[in-house]
Design a protein around this motif. Structure first.
Motif, PDB file in Angstrom:
ATOM      1  N   TRP A 116      13.600-112.852 -39.190  1.00 49.15           N
ATOM      2  CA  TRP A 116      13.355-113.670 -38.002  1.00 49.15           C
ATOM      3  C   TRP A 116      12.472-114.893 -38.334  1.00 49.15           C
ATOM      4  O   TRP A 116      12.694-115.992 -37.822  1.00 49.15           O
ATOM      5  N   GLU A 117      11.483-114.696 -39.210  1.00 46.68           N
ATOM      6  CA  GLU A 117      10.608-115.823 -39.594  1.00 46.68           C
ATOM      7  C   GLU A 117      11.380-116.844 -40.419  1.00 46.68           C
ATOM      8  O   GLU A 117      11.101-118.044 -40.362  1.00 46.68           O
ATOM      9  N   LYS A 118      12.359-116.342 -41.213  1.00 48.56           N
ATOM     10  CA  LYS A 118      13.221-117.266 -41.955  1.00 48.56           C
ATOM     11  C   LYS A 118      14.023-118.127 -40.963  1.00 48.56           C
ATOM     12  O   LYS A 118      14.189-119.328 -41.143  1.00 48.56           O
ATOM     13  N   LEU A 119      14.489-117.472 -39.898  1.00 48.41           N
ATOM     14  CA  LEU A 119      15.288-118.167 -38.883  1.00 48.41           C
ATOM     15  C   LEU A 119      14.454-119.202 -38.113  1.00 48.41           C
ATOM     16  O   LEU A 119      14.914-120.307 -37.827  1.00 48.41           O
ATOM     17  N   ILE A 120      13.202-118.805 -37.824  1.00 49.18           N
ATOM     18  CA  ILE A 120      12.381-119.675 -36.953  1.00 49.18           C
ATOM     19  C   ILE A 120      11.973-120.973 -37.642  1.00 49.18           C
ATOM     20  O   ILE A 120      11.643-121.968 -36.987  1.00 49.18           O
ATOM     21  N   LYS A 121      11.984-120.984 -38.990  1.00 51.79           N
ATOM     22  CA  LYS A 121      11.667-122.224 -39.717  1.00 51.79           C
ATOM     23  C   LYS A 121      12.725-123.290 -39.441  1.00 51.79           C
ATOM     24  O   LYS A 121      12.426-124.469 -39.326  1.00 51.79           O
ATOM     25  N   ASP A 122      13.974-122.851 -39.331  1.00 58.04           N
ATOM     26  CA  ASP A 122      15.070-123.794 -39.086  1.00 58.04           C
ATOM     27  C   ASP A 122      15.398-123.931 -37.606  1.00 58.04           C
ATOM     28  O   ASP A 122      15.851-124.979 -37.159  1.00 58.04           O
ATOM     29  N   TYR A 123      15.174-122.866 -36.831  1.00 62.84           N
ATOM     30  CA  TYR A 123      15.530-122.882 -35.409  1.00 62.84           C
ATOM     31  C   TYR A 123      14.346-122.378 -34.567  1.00 62.84           C
ATOM     32  O   TYR A 123      14.371-121.248 -34.061  1.00 62.84           O
ATOM     33  N   PRO A 124      13.277-123.194 -34.436  1.00 63.47           N
ATOM     34  CA  PRO A 124      12.108-122.742 -33.650  1.00 63.47           C
ATOM     35  C   PRO A 124      12.505-122.504 -32.194  1.00 63.47           C
ATOM     36  O   PRO A 124      13.198-123.302 -31.582  1.00 63.47           O
ATOM     37  N   ASP A 125      12.077-121.356 -31.667  1.00 66.90           N
ATOM     38  CA  ASP A 125      12.495-120.995 -30.314  1.00 66.90           C
ATOM     39  C   ASP A 125      11.494-119.996 -29.740  1.00 66.90           C
ATOM     40  O   ASP A 125      11.000-119.101 -30.455  1.00 66.90           O
ATOM     41  N   GLY A 126      11.194-120.128 -28.440  1.00 65.62           N
ATOM     42  CA  GLY A 126      10.233-119.243 -27.791  1.00 65.62           C
ATOM     43  C   GLY A 126      10.669-117.804 -27.789  1.00 65.62           C
ATOM     44  O   GLY A 126       9.853-116.877 -27.978  1.00 65.62           O
ATOM     45  N   ASN A 127      11.958-117.568 -27.603  1.00 67.45           N
ATOM     46  CA  ASN A 127      12.473-116.186 -27.583  1.00 67.45           C
ATOM     47  C   ASN A 127      12.321-115.523 -28.947  1.00 67.45           C
ATOM     48  O   ASN A 127      12.041-114.322 -29.048  1.00 67.45           O
ATOM     49  N   THR A 128      12.531-116.309 -30.014  1.00 68.79           N
ATOM     50  CA  THR A 128      12.410-115.764 -31.370  1.00 68.79           C
ATOM     51  C   THR A 128      10.966-115.350 -31.650  1.00 68.79           C
ATOM     52  O   THR A 128      10.704-114.277 -32.203  1.00 68.79           O
ATOM     53  N   TYR A 129      10.018-116.256 -31.254  1.00 71.25           N
ATOM     54  CA  TYR A 129       8.598-115.906 -31.423  1.00 71.25           C
ATOM     55  C   TYR A 129       8.266-114.629 -30.648  1.00 71.25           C
ATOM     56  O   TYR A 129       7.521-113.758 -31.129  1.00 71.25           O
ATOM     57  N   ASN A 130       8.804-114.490 -29.467  1.00 67.14           N
ATOM     58  CA  ASN A 130       8.563-113.305 -28.639  1.00 67.14           C
ATOM     59  C   ASN A 130       9.110-112.045 -29.331  1.00 67.14           C
ATOM     60  O   ASN A 130       8.478-110.986 -29.356  1.00 67.14           O
ATOM     61  N   THR A 131      10.317-112.164 -29.923  1.00 70.63           N
ATOM     62  CA  THR A 131      10.934-111.034 -30.645  1.00 70.63           C
ATOM     63  C   THR A 131      10.064-110.609 -31.822  1.00 70.63           C
ATOM     64  O   THR A 131       9.840-109.399 -32.055  1.00 70.63           O
ATOM     65  N   ILE A 132       9.555-111.616 -32.568  1.00 66.86           N
ATOM     66  CA  ILE A 132       8.687-111.325 -33.722  1.00 66.86           C
ATOM     67  C   ILE A 132       7.423-110.606 -33.244  1.00 66.86           C
ATOM     68  O   ILE A 132       6.956-109.649 -33.864  1.00 66.86           O
ATOM     69  N   GLY A 133       6.866-111.090 -32.095  1.00 70.19           N
ATOM     70  CA  GLY A 133       5.681-110.436 -31.551  1.00 70.19           C
ATOM     71  C   GLY A 133       5.926-108.984 -31.196  1.00 70.19           C
ATOM     72  O   GLY A 133       5.101-108.097 -31.469  1.00 70.19           O
ATOM     73  N   ASP A 134       7.085-108.739 -30.588  1.00 73.05           N
ATOM     74  CA  ASP A 134       7.446-107.350 -30.237  1.00 73.05           C
ATOM     75  C   ASP A 134       7.564-106.464 -31.488  1.00 73.05           C
ATOM     76  O   ASP A 134       7.157-105.285 -31.481  1.00 73.05           O
ATOM     77  N   LEU A 135       8.107-107.026 -32.584  1.00 71.34           N
ATOM     78  CA  LEU A 135       8.251-106.272 -33.831  1.00 71.34           C
ATOM     79  C   LEU A 135       6.886-105.930 -34.423  1.00 71.34           C
ATOM     80  O   LEU A 135       6.662-104.812 -34.913  1.00 71.34           O
ATOM     81  N   TYR A 136       5.976-106.945 -34.383  1.00 69.67           N
ATOM     82  CA  TYR A 136       4.623-106.669 -34.893  1.00 69.67           C
ATOM     83  C   TYR A 136       3.956-105.575 -34.053  1.00 69.67           C
ATOM     84  O   TYR A 136       3.225-104.717 -34.572  1.00 69.67           O
ATOM     85  N   LEU A 137       4.230-105.595 -32.751  1.00 69.81           N
ATOM     86  CA  LEU A 137       3.635-104.608 -31.859  1.00 69.81           C
ATOM     87  C   LEU A 137       4.169-103.201 -32.179  1.00 69.81           C
ATOM     88  O   LEU A 137       3.425-102.215 -32.085  1.00 69.81           O
ATOM     89  N   ARG A 138       5.449-103.109 -32.582  1.00 67.53           N
ATOM     90  CA  ARG A 138       6.062-101.819 -32.917  1.00 67.53           C
ATOM     91  C   ARG A 138       5.377-101.186 -34.128  1.00 67.53           C
ATOM     92  O   ARG A 138       5.293 -99.976 -34.246  1.00 67.53           O
ATOM     93  N   LYS A 139       4.888-102.054 -35.032  1.00 69.86           N
ATOM     94  CA  LYS A 139       4.185-101.525 -36.201  1.00 69.86           C
ATOM     95  C   LYS A 139       2.674-101.509 -35.990  1.00 69.86           C
ATOM     96  O   LYS A 139       1.905-101.402 -36.939  1.00 69.86           O
TER      97      LYS A 139
END
Length: 677
Positions: A27-50
């Motif tokens: 997801w972080e690889k994707l966000i470098k080329d396609y910055p998006d609020g939903n992507t940041y939110n998804t990454i946050g949820d993943l960090y929260l899962r761990k």
């Protein structure tokens, strides 16, 4: 650039296998080329899962910022609340929620979040951020005293004494508005702890002492203030008021005179001193004080107060009060009152055997009330008397003198005066070229095309008769430029298209004389030397005419020399001084122009329209020389005489922009009162 769909598929595979770190990396690889609020939110949820709350919160902040930037404030709001569910003391999230609520107009919620943000600030950047937050809350809730106290304390700890004093002043005002005098005094005194000579705090403490009946304390406090601030006239003025309250009249008078000495046009001081004289029964002295305050009252647009004073003192000075009332009622557009005051003034002038002035008043009143038969009878009777005097004066004036006077009047735009001066000579001097040239200029200025063409035709014949056909042709060309369709010009001259501009009015100064060539100048210089040897110093008329000739030829220094001689003759003082100042202005010698005009104004006895025109010229030179205060004072004086004279109102507005309203407040008094008619 990564393929978006393949990266998403890869990340989803890792999530399905429970490989969270690898999914986050995709997801972080994707966000470098396609910055998006939903992507940041998804990454946050993943960090929260761990259970990585720090990185989760960081990603949610980035997501919220992205959505705010894109205008999706509701999504941002939800994300900040999500952050607070993870970390309730996240200061940045609380602050951002405060901003979002403020943007939506939810003031109460905004203040709640701002204050929560302030309470949870990290220690490192606490002071600066704390002040920023408190300033925001104060802007939303300016009457919150407890918060202002906190802000003041922070300013005091940081050594920002002026800012701390400003907050304490504000708190004192709030307590005063709420009727809590004791608390208000406490905070005004706190202000003085930080700024011992804070004028507002000193004055407000004094007002509170007086209001609560502590007159002795008020006296002691303000007397001490006058020693601390000896140059502050507001403090001295307040001291005078307290002395008056305590019936210590002489002490009050002493304070007021001190104020007036520094600020001669101080309206309040003059009025208080006038009130003292009224109580003492000395109405003449009271009128002197009120009169000096009237200019300031009018500039402050306190018209009703000014009218009340003027009406009260008509018996003391009927002429001065009458003139000023006419001016005031004109400004207010009250034509009926203008007419009444003009008639009263006319009666006063008649009683003083000043028929011409009386006639002017009655005639102006008649234009307002044309149906007043008794007033018309007065006008008719006075016109007979004045016309006899006018005819007598006219008989003594030569055409040359009339032309010189007309030149001055043309310069000042007094076109009716020019007409009265020159037209009577048309019959007795039908072939006088100078006379008809001036008449042509007059009609150009007044836009009278028909009369302009008539004068052009006369001049054409006169120049041809004098053997100057070229000049005659030039005059006809001018006529074509003014009125190409005029039937009287048909067949008189062939004019090129470059010369004629149909329908375009000819400017009075648009035609330039060709510069004389060297041979002509050599001959002229020889003639000049001979002429100057023959001239007597007291032949002011010839010196004046010679100066005009020099100026028209561009010989400014020679013109200056001759005008300086001609102005020594009383009859030529005004015209010579005005032309001399014009020469100095052309050379950029503004101080010399100022000196010449001031000297002439002081020597002029009659304050007629030409006098005020010179005043206006002086104001313009002051302006050119950046003497803005003097320019403003001169324009105001002219405005008081006639608010419609030229563009004096616009001039005053323009100068005020340059120098500020403080100049107006400190405008010095004048020795001679001015006419308001």
């Amino acid at each position: 650039m990564s393929d978006k769909s393949s990266v998403i598929k890869e990340a989803q595979k890792y999530i399905a296998r429970g490989q969270i770190d690898k999914a986050i990396a995709e997801w972080e690889k994707l966000i470098k080329d396609y910055p998006d609020g939903n992507t940041y939110n998804t990454i946050g949820d993943l960090y929260l899962r761990k259970n990585d709350k720090i990185n989760a919160v960081d990603s949610f902040h980035k997501s919220a910022q992205f959505f705010r930037h894109e205008g999706f404030s509701l999504k941002a709001l939800a994300l900040y609340k999500k952050i607070l569910n993870i970390n309730p003391s996240d200061s940045d999230a609380l602050f951002s929620l405060g901003e979002l609520n403020e943007e939506k107009g939810f003031t109460k919620d905004a203040i709640k979040y701002y204050l929560a943000s302030a309470d949870n600030l990290p220690k490192g950047d606490k002071k600066e951020k704390l002040l920023e937050i408190y300033e925001k809350v104060l802007a939303l809730s300016p009457a919150k005293i407890s918060l202002r106290n906190k802000v003041a304390e922070i300013y005091a700890k940081e050594g920002l004494m002026a800012d701390a004093a400003n907050q304490y002043i504000h708190i004192a005002r709030l307590y005063s508005e709420n009727g809590d005098t004791e608390k208000s005094l406490e905070y005004y005194h706190k202000t003085l702890d930080f700024q011992p000579v804070n004028r507002e705090a000193i004055l407000e403490i004094n007002y509170l002492y007086e209001r609560t009946g502590n007159l002795k304390q008020a006296l002691e406090q303000i007397e001490e203030a006058t020693t601390r601030l000896p140059q502050d006239m507001d403090i001295h003025l307040r001291c005078a008021e307290i002395y008056l309250t305590d019936k210590r009249i002489e002490k009050a008078r002493e304070c007021l005179r001190k104020v007036i000495e520094v600020e001669p046009a101080n309206v309040k001081a003059r009025n208080l001193l006038g009130d003292i004289y009224i109580k003492e029964g000395n109405r003449e002295k009271a009128w002197t004080e009120y009169l000096a305050a009237l200019d300031g009252m009018i500039l402050d647009e306190k018209y009703n107060d000014a009218i009340t004073i003027l009406e009260s003192f008509k018996d003391i000075d009927p002429l001065e009060t009458g003139k000023r009332l006419v001016s005031l009622y004109r400004q207010l557009g009250e034509q009926v009152q203008v007419a009444n005051e003009l008639i009263s003034l006319g009666d006063i002038f008649t009683g003083k055997d000043m028929q011409k002035e009386a006639l002017n008043c009655y005639k102006e009143a008649l234009t307002i009330n044309p149906g007043d038969d008794s007033l018309r009878a007065k006008v008719n009777e006075l016109e007979k008397e004045v016309s006899k005097e006018y005819i007598s004066i006219k008989a003594e004036k030569s055409v040359d003198e009339a032309i010189i006077e007309a030149d001055m009047s043309l310069k000042y735009g007094l076109y009716e005066s020019v007409k009265n001066l020159l037209v009577p000579f048309k019959e007795s001097e039908p072939e006088n070229i100078d006379l008809h040239e001036r008449l042509k200029t007059l009609y150009i200025h007044t836009g009278d095309k028909e009369q302009t063409i008539t004068e052009c035709l006369i001049l054409n014949e006169l120049y041809k008769k004098a053997g100057d056909s070229a000049k005659g042709e030039q005059i006809i060309k001018e006529a074509f430029e003014i009125y190409p369709e005029e039937p009287r010009l048909i067949g008189m001259a062939v004019v090129s298209q470059d010369t004629v501009s149909p329908g375009k009015p000819l400017e009075a100064e648009a035609i330039h004389k060709p510069a004389p060539d060297k041979e002509v100048m050599d001959v002229f210089n020889e003639f000049k030397k001979g002429l100057e040897k023959e001239l007597e110093k007291d032949d002011h008329k010839t010196h004046y005419n010679l100066a005009i000739a020099y100026k028209e030829m561009g010989l400014i220094d020679d013109a200056i020399r001759e005008f300086q001689i001609s102005r020594n003759g009383q009859k030529w003082l005004v015209s010579s001084s005005t032309m001399l100042s014009t020469c100095f202005i052309e050379k950029g010698l503004y101080p010399l122009a100022i000196d010449v005009l001031k000297d002439a104004i002081e020597k002029v006895e009659d304050q007629d329209e030409s006098y005020w025109a010179m005043k206006y010229d002086l104001a313009e030179v002051y302006e050119k020389n950046n003497n803005n205060k003097e320019a403003l004072e001169s324009y105001i004086e002219i405005f008081e005489w006639n608010s419609k004279f030229r563009v004096v109102s616009d001039k005053i507005k323009q100068i005020k922009v340059k120098v500020g309203d403080s100049v107006e407040k400190k405008k010095t008094g004048r020795k001679d009162r001015v006419s308001y008619l």
